[in-house]
Design an enzyme around this catalytic site. Structure first.
Site, PDB file in Angstrom:
ATOM      1  N   SER A   1     -20.597  14.651  -2.946  1.00  0.00           N
ATOM      2  CA  SER A   1     -20.289  14.285  -4.338  1.00  0.00           C
ATOM      3  C   SER A   1     -20.309  15.496  -5.259  1.00  0.00           C
ATOM      4  O   SER A   1     -19.417  15.656  -6.099  1.00  0.00           O
ATOM      5  CB  SER A   1     -21.289  13.257  -4.864  1.00  0.00           C
ATOM      6  OG  SER A   1     -21.079  12.038  -4.229  1.00  0.00           O
TER       7      SER A   1
ATOM      8  N   ARG B   1     -25.091   7.635   1.966  1.00  0.00           N
ATOM      9  CA  ARG B   1     -24.949   7.623   0.505  1.00  0.00           C
ATOM     10  C   ARG B   1     -25.761   6.491  -0.096  1.00  0.00           C
ATOM     11  O   ARG B   1     -25.220   5.542  -0.629  1.00  0.00           O
ATOM     12  CB  ARG B   1     -23.486   7.571   0.155  1.00  0.00           C
ATOM     13  CG  ARG B   1     -22.952   8.994   0.192  1.00  0.00           C
ATOM     14  CD  ARG B   1     -21.507   9.026   0.058  1.00  0.00           C
ATOM     15  NE  ARG B   1     -21.090  10.142  -0.774  1.00  0.00           N
ATOM     16  CZ  ARG B   1     -19.831  10.393  -1.050  1.00  0.00           C
ATOM     17  NH1 ARG B   1     -18.892   9.612  -0.613  1.00  0.00           N
ATOM     18  NH2 ARG B   1     -19.521  11.425  -1.785  1.00  0.00           N
TER      19      ARG B   1
ATOM     20  N   GLN C   1     -29.248  10.589  -3.402  1.00  0.00           N
ATOM     21  CA  GLN C   1     -28.239  11.092  -4.348  1.00  0.00           C
ATOM     22  C   GLN C   1     -28.413  12.567  -4.676  1.00  0.00           C
ATOM     23  O   GLN C   1     -27.446  13.303  -4.792  1.00  0.00           O
ATOM     24  CB  GLN C   1     -28.248  10.268  -5.624  1.00  0.00           C
ATOM     25  CG  GLN C   1     -27.295   9.088  -5.513  1.00  0.00           C
ATOM     26  CD  GLN C   1     -27.260   8.224  -6.748  1.00  0.00           C
ATOM     27  OE1 GLN C   1     -27.873   8.533  -7.755  1.00  0.00           O
ATOM     28  NE2 GLN C   1     -26.557   7.113  -6.656  1.00  0.00           N
TER      29      GLN C   1
ATOM     30  N   TYR D   1     -16.276   2.247   1.058  1.00  0.00           N
ATOM     31  CA  TYR D   1     -15.236   3.137   1.591  1.00  0.00           C
ATOM     32  C   TYR D   1     -14.064   2.328   2.119  1.00  0.00           C
ATOM     33  O   TYR D   1     -14.251   1.273   2.723  1.00  0.00           O
ATOM     34  CB  TYR D   1     -15.771   3.945   2.782  1.00  0.00           C
ATOM     35  CG  TYR D   1     -16.699   5.045   2.387  1.00  0.00           C
ATOM     36  CD1 TYR D   1     -16.213   6.226   1.862  1.00  0.00           C
ATOM     37  CD2 TYR D   1     -18.071   4.911   2.547  1.00  0.00           C
ATOM     38  CE1 TYR D   1     -17.070   7.250   1.496  1.00  0.00           C
ATOM     39  CE2 TYR D   1     -18.943   5.921   2.190  1.00  0.00           C
ATOM     40  CZ  TYR D   1     -18.428   7.088   1.669  1.00  0.00           C
ATOM     41  OH  TYR D   1     -19.275   8.094   1.299  1.00  0.00           O
TER      42      TYR D   1
ATOM     43  N   ASP E   1     -26.688  14.766  -2.214  1.00  0.00           N
ATOM     44  CA  ASP E   1     -25.300  14.404  -1.885  1.00  0.00           C
ATOM     45  C   ASP E   1     -24.324  15.542  -2.229  1.00  0.00           C
ATOM     46  O   ASP E   1     -23.746  15.586  -3.313  1.00  0.00           O
ATOM     47  CB  ASP E   1     -24.941  13.123  -2.647  1.00  0.00           C
ATOM     48  CG  ASP E   1     -23.569  12.591  -2.269  1.00  0.00           C
ATOM     49  OD1 ASP E   1     -22.829  13.289  -1.545  1.00  0.00           O
ATOM     50  OD2 ASP E   1     -23.224  11.488  -2.721  1.00  0.00           O
TER      51      ASP E   1
HETATM   52  P1  NAI Z   1     -13.318   9.434  -0.513  1.00  0.00           P
HETATM   53  O1  NAI Z   1     -13.281  10.911  -0.804  1.00  0.00           O
HETATM   54  O2  NAI Z   1     -13.653   8.988   0.861  1.00  0.00           O
HETATM   55  O3  NAI Z   1     -11.918   8.772  -0.923  1.00  0.00           O
HETATM   56  C1  NAI Z   1     -11.338   9.014  -2.199  1.00  0.00           C
HETATM   57  C2  NAI Z   1     -10.702   7.749  -2.754  1.00  0.00           C
HETATM   58  O4  NAI Z   1      -9.498   7.455  -2.053  1.00  0.00           O
HETATM   59  C3  NAI Z   1     -11.559   6.494  -2.670  1.00  0.00           C
HETATM   60  O5  NAI Z   1     -11.779   6.005  -3.976  1.00  0.00           O
HETATM   61  C4  NAI Z   1     -10.680   5.537  -1.849  1.00  0.00           C
HETATM   62  O6  NAI Z   1     -10.815   4.192  -2.275  1.00  0.00           O
HETATM   63  C5  NAI Z   1      -9.311   6.074  -2.134  1.00  0.00           C
HETATM   64  N1  NAI Z   1      -8.249   5.624  -1.220  1.00  0.00           N
HETATM   65  C6  NAI Z   1      -8.252   5.470   0.133  1.00  0.00           C
HETATM   66  N2  NAI Z   1      -7.063   5.017   0.575  1.00  0.00           N
HETATM   67  C7  NAI Z   1      -6.266   4.905  -0.533  1.00  0.00           C
HETATM   68  C8  NAI Z   1      -4.906   4.498  -0.738  1.00  0.00           C
HETATM   69  N3  NAI Z   1      -4.122   4.100   0.261  1.00  0.00           N
HETATM   70  N4  NAI Z   1      -4.437   4.508  -2.018  1.00  0.00           N
HETATM   71  C9  NAI Z   1      -5.197   4.906  -3.063  1.00  0.00           C
HETATM   72  N5  NAI Z   1      -6.477   5.292  -2.916  1.00  0.00           N
HETATM   73  C10 NAI Z   1      -7.004   5.286  -1.673  1.00  0.00           C
HETATM   74  O7  NAI Z   1     -14.302   8.748  -1.535  1.00  0.00           O
HETATM   75  P2  NAI Z   1     -15.597   9.308  -2.256  1.00  0.00           P
HETATM   76  O8  NAI Z   1     -15.192   9.973  -3.500  1.00  0.00           O
HETATM   77  O9  NAI Z   1     -16.392  10.110  -1.295  1.00  0.00           O
HETATM   78  O10 NAI Z   1     -16.383   7.966  -2.639  1.00  0.00           O
HETATM   79  C11 NAI Z   1     -16.140   6.767  -1.964  1.00  0.00           C
HETATM   80  C12 NAI Z   1     -17.230   5.747  -2.186  1.00  0.00           C
HETATM   81  O11 NAI Z   1     -18.528   6.265  -2.066  1.00  0.00           O
HETATM   82  C13 NAI Z   1     -17.185   5.074  -3.540  1.00  0.00           C
HETATM   83  O12 NAI Z   1     -17.408   3.702  -3.322  1.00  0.00           O
HETATM   84  C14 NAI Z   1     -18.315   5.672  -4.289  1.00  0.00           C
HETATM   85  O13 NAI Z   1     -18.789   4.839  -5.304  1.00  0.00           O
HETATM   86  C15 NAI Z   1     -19.311   5.817  -3.153  1.00  0.00           C
HETATM   87  N6  NAI Z   1     -20.331   6.796  -3.472  1.00  0.00           N
HETATM   88  C16 NAI Z   1     -21.654   6.409  -3.429  1.00  0.00           C
HETATM   89  C17 NAI Z   1     -22.654   7.296  -3.732  1.00  0.00           C
HETATM   90  C18 NAI Z   1     -24.077   6.883  -3.672  1.00  0.00           C
HETATM   91  O14 NAI Z   1     -24.943   7.687  -3.714  1.00  0.00           O
HETATM   92  N7  NAI Z   1     -24.382   5.640  -3.573  1.00  0.00           N
HETATM   93  C19 NAI Z   1     -22.339   8.678  -4.099  1.00  0.00           C
HETATM   94  C20 NAI Z   1     -20.928   8.980  -4.097  1.00  0.00           C
HETATM   95  C21 NAI Z   1     -19.975   8.061  -3.785  1.00  0.00           C
END
Ligand code: NAI
Length: 379
Positions: free
Chosen positions: A132, A121, A126, A227, A129
């Site tokens: 996303s 990611r 992007q 993550y 992705d």
């Molecule tokens: P995910 O689908 O792996 O997880 C969903 C959410 O669950 C996350 O926000 C995580 O912090 C939360 N979570 C985990 N344990 C938890 C708990 N005990 N209580 C409450 N919430 C909890 O996450 P997703 O949507 O795939 O994205 C995760 C990361 O990836 C983020 O930091 C996002 O900004 C980043 N990202 C980066 C991209 C890029 O191109 N640079 C594109 C998309 C996402």
């Protein structure tokens, strides 16, 4: 090279890997496209639309046996891999670390494979992705689906007959899906409360009009590269206690919390469900990874203690038109990164190629996959 799209065969999978627009783009770049007959119908793309875009519509056998490049959404099953041409290339969701039979079958057949869920990611990737693009649509559909089961409207409504109070939606996990769910529930007029354990999510939640439920992470909460990598049982218990009063007051709870490569954390215990209001709704978006709700059921919508609990594992597939359009854009960008019309570049030092390549010429090359090919293939 011939790019082929087979009809998806996983249960309830309505998406297709390439839209007619995707065919148009690849054809312009010099690829030949073939589409299994009716592959796009569940996404509302007709055979005629593919033909008009420059593809040839072919029977199932031909879609597999003549493909140099096979594009899929859900991972193929072993029998489908057997139908593929030796030496061809597969681009698909694969979840390779938890799918050893598939990886072994691909290696045995000499198929080189790239998994879209393993694309790093980074900003450069992007546009590829698919995690996303699909999670975004899933977050939207989670709100619409749960709203459909609720005997109430979302917004406050003042009428001559009295005032209706707005519904309260609690969202757990403010990643891509959770943020879209917040935005959607807010647009429909609900009061939205949100829990996440990555500190940077507070500002994102508030910018969408959600109320952040403050929870101080302890030393057991490990966050790497954006993550969550894990949290202790003690921490999760403390989180459950803090959330209890918010859950008891909620009309809808949508859970999206995931820890990559691990079972999803349990955030809603059976006791918490019992405490919820009669007629309220839970939608567990983590049901495929074991569930954030202790009593949700995979692929089932059940009523327990007067609460409807939705365990729908594939929400993007319920919006197949948009989901396939976006997936098609992702996979075309991915393919054009890896290949031109004549050859794959196989630049194995390049970050996107290296991160997403699962098998290469009969070898398993991804570090997350640890299998004995012969043993797995004979099982
Ligand atoms: P995910 O689908 O792996 O997880 C969903 C959410 O669950 C996350 O926000 C995580 O912090 C939360 N979570 C985990 N344990 C938890 C708990 N005990 N209580 C409450 N919430 C909890 O996450 P997703 O949507 O795939 O994205 C995760 C990361 O990836 C983020 O930091 C996002 O900004 C980043 N990202 C980066 C991209 C890029 O191109 N640079 C594109 C998309 C996402």
């Amino acid at each position: 090279m011939i790019v082929s799209v087979a009809k998806e065969t996983e249960l309830k999978e309505n998406r297709v890997a390439l839209s007619p627009d995707g065919v148009r783009e690849l054809t312009t770049k010099g690829f030949s496209c073939i589409i299994e007959k009716d592959a796009g119908l569940n996404s509302y793309f007709t055979n005629e639309a593919y033909e008009a875009a420059g593809a040839r519509v072919v029977p199932r056998d031909e879609a597999y046996s003549t493909a140099d490049i096979m594009l899929r959404v859900a991972p193929p099953i072993t029998d489908e891999v057997k139908m593929m041409k030796a030496g061809s290339v597969l681009l698909s969701f694969m979840y390779a670390s938890t799918n050893p039979e598939l990886v072994a079958a691909l290696a045995v057949k000499g198929i080189t494979s790239f998994s879209v869920d393993a694309i790093p990611r980074i900003s450069r990737a992007q546009k590829m992705d698919a995690l996303s693009s699909q999670a975004n649509l899933g977050g939207y559909k989670a709100v619409i689906l749960s709203a459909n089961y609720l005997g109430k409207i979302f917004p406050m409504l003042t009428t001559a007959a009295g005032t209706i109070r707005p519904s309260k939606v609690v969202i757990m996990g403010a990643g891509v899906a959770g943020l879209q769910a917040i935005a959607t529930a807010k647009r429909l007029g609900a009061v939205v409360e949100v829990s996440d354990i990555r500190p940077e999510t507070k500002e994102q939640v508030e910018s969408l009009g959600g109320k952040f439920i403050e929870l101080k992470a302890d030393d057991s909460v490990k966050i790497e590269g954006g993550y969550v990598k894990g949290a202790s049982a003690e921490f999760l218990q403390m989180q459950q206690e803090l959330l209890a009063k918010h859950i008891a007051a909620a009309d809808i709870v949508i859970t999206t919390a995931l820890v990559p490569g691990k079972k999803a954390p349990v955030l809603l215990t059976e006791e918490m469900v019992k405490s919820m209001k009669f007629g309220s709704v839970i939608l567990d978006m983590a049901v495929k990874q074991g569930g954030n709700c202790a009593i949700s059921e995979f692929n089932q919508t059940v009523v327990k203690y007067g609460v409807t609990i939705i365990g729908e594992p594939n929400l993007p597939s319920l919006l197949p038109l948009n989901a396939s359009e976006l997936y098609s854009k992702n996979i075309v960008a991915f393919l054009l990164h890896l290949a031109d019309k004549d050859k794959f570049f196989y630049d194995r030092e390049e970050e996107i190629t290296k991160g997403s390549m699962i098998t290469f010429n009969g070898e398993v090359v991804h570090p997350s996959v640890n299998i004995n090919i012969e043993a797995a293939a004979t099982n």
